[in-house]
Design a protein around this motif. Structure first.
Motif, mmCIF file in Angstrom:
data_model
loop_
_atom_site.group_PDB
_atom_site.id
_atom_site.type_symbol
_atom_site.label_atom_id
_atom_site.label_comp_id
_atom_site.label_asym_id
_atom_site.label_seq_id
_atom_site.Cartn_x
_atom_site.Cartn_y
_atom_site.Cartn_z
ATOM 1 N N MET A 112 38.190 36.988 44.747
ATOM 2 C CA MET A 112 39.347 37.571 44.075
ATOM 3 C C MET A 112 39.766 38.904 44.710
ATOM 4 N N ILE A 113 41.065 39.064 44.885
ATOM 5 C CA ILE A 113 41.615 40.304 45.433
ATOM 6 C C ILE A 113 41.216 41.496 44.571
ATOM 7 N N ALA A 241 51.099 41.419 39.328
ATOM 8 C CA ALA A 241 51.261 40.020 38.921
ATOM 9 C C ALA A 241 50.576 39.096 39.931
ATOM 10 N N SER A 242 50.707 39.413 41.198
ATOM 11 C CA SER A 242 50.069 38.606 42.241
ATOM 12 C C SER A 242 48.550 38.678 42.133
ATOM 13 N N VAL A 243 48.039 39.864 41.803
ATOM 14 C CA VAL A 243 46.588 40.040 41.656
ATOM 15 C C VAL A 243 46.075 39.204 40.489
ATOM 16 N N LEU A 244 46.783 39.224 39.364
ATOM 17 C CA LEU A 244 46.346 38.464 38.199
ATOM 18 C C LEU A 244 46.410 36.961 38.457
ATOM 19 N N ALA A 245 47.444 36.530 39.113
ATOM 20 C CA ALA A 245 47.548 35.104 39.427
ATOM 21 C C ALA A 245 46.421 34.691 40.374
ATOM 22 N N LYS A 253 37.899 28.344 41.085
ATOM 23 C CA LYS A 253 36.845 28.107 42.080
ATOM 24 C C LYS A 253 35.480 28.608 41.601
ATOM 25 N N GLY A 254 35.411 28.985 40.313
ATOM 26 C CA GLY A 254 34.136 29.405 39.740
ATOM 27 C C GLY A 254 33.842 30.882 39.788
ATOM 28 N N ALA A 255 34.814 31.702 40.160
ATOM 29 C CA ALA A 255 34.567 33.133 40.327
ATOM 30 C C ALA A 255 34.255 33.863 39.026
ATOM 31 N N LEU A 256 34.695 33.318 37.894
ATOM 32 C CA LEU A 256 34.482 33.991 36.617
ATOM 33 C C LEU A 256 33.545 33.206 35.698
#
Length: 282
Positions: A112-113, A241-245, A253-256
């Protein structure tokens, strides 16, 4: 003494409240950008000191006599790392004995960014030579329940997470963990991957709202770029908005997702179920 930065914020206030259960008020410092807005904290007996991430001169003064520091990450996405550096530099100058930092789940591996500035901050803390502990927080349930009104209005939860699972926990759960770590001995060098006991998809979230309200609520999944456009249309800056998306895509992909139950083990109780958080929000 223990100082909690951003103590007038949503997480910081909860950490102070948790600390007051086991630490004398006089040994707690609430670092806030605007002391005049923290009169309620002062009323509890804690010391309220000005601590503005963007004003280095306030930080060193606020850390005087402090042994443990909780650095709650700035909400200024894009300039977080620079603000955090100001705090880390001041902590080193005054000789803080432990710095705890609220990072992000799987900070060292997540795609994630949003994690980039957390990675930079963790690296700066390590390079400082200060004893540290990283509290890698997963997603707060309130990230969603705080915006439950438009969900009810439109009958839909929007996102781009597909069927990705979010190991959600309430902000109070993470606050309890931070307070616990600050009051335990021998924490230097530890890294906690903190997340809720149960993982949910956004479809699960929508279904629970529907169950509690009796309304038809669906999860509408969309491409990341389209979701970002929706967020811009409701007033979010394009970059954020781009960061949240991107976070939603990361979740797909399982990051959270995290199933170690480290958070509940640390606080000695189960994390707050999503149904309870939704009920409170409604």
């Amino acid at each position: 003494m223990i100082v909690v930065t951003a103590a007038s914020g949503q997480l910081g206030r909860l950490v102070v409240q948790e600390l007051l259960k086991s630490v004398p008020a006089a040994e707690i410092v609430a670092g806030v950008r605007s002391p005049e807005k923290a009169k309620d904290l002062a009323g509890t007996g804690v010391q309220v000191r000005e601590l503005d991430y963007t004003k280095p001169e306030t930080i060193q003064a606020a850390l005087a006599g402090v042994k443990k520091l909780l650095l709650i990450s700035s909400n200024a996405v894009g300039s977080r790392a620079a603000e955090h550096k100001n705090v880390i530099d001041a902590a080193k100058k005054v000789g803080v004995e432990l710095i705890a930092y609220t990072s992000i789940l799987h900070a060292d591996t997540t795609p994630m960014i949003l994690a980039q500035e957390h990675k930079e901050t963790e690296a700066m803390i390590k390079a400082s030579g200060l004893p540290y502990v990283f509290l890698r927080n997963g997603w707060y349930t309130e990230n969603y329940t705080a915006n439950i009104a438009p969900v009810l209005q439109h009958g839909a939860v929007l996102g781009s997470a597909k069927d990705g699972k979010f190991s959600l926990a309430a902000r109070a759960d993470y606050a309890a963990a931070a307070a616990k770590v600050l009051t335990l001995d021998n924490q230097a060098g530890k890294i906690y991957e903190l997340a809720g006991d149960v993982a949910y998809t956004l479809a699960d979230y929508a279904a629970e709202i529907a169950k509690q309200t009796g309304k038809t609520i669906v999860y509408s999944d969309m491409p990341e770029a389209d979701y970002a456009k929706v967020l811009v249309s409701v007033g979010l800056p394009e970059g954020f908005a781009s960061v949240l998306a991107d976070c939603d895509t990361g979740a797909s992909k399982g990051a959270l997702f995290e199933d170690s139950k480290t958070l509940s083990k640390l606080i000695g109780r189960a994390t707050t179920p999503i149904a309870e958080s939704i009920k409170a929000a409604l």
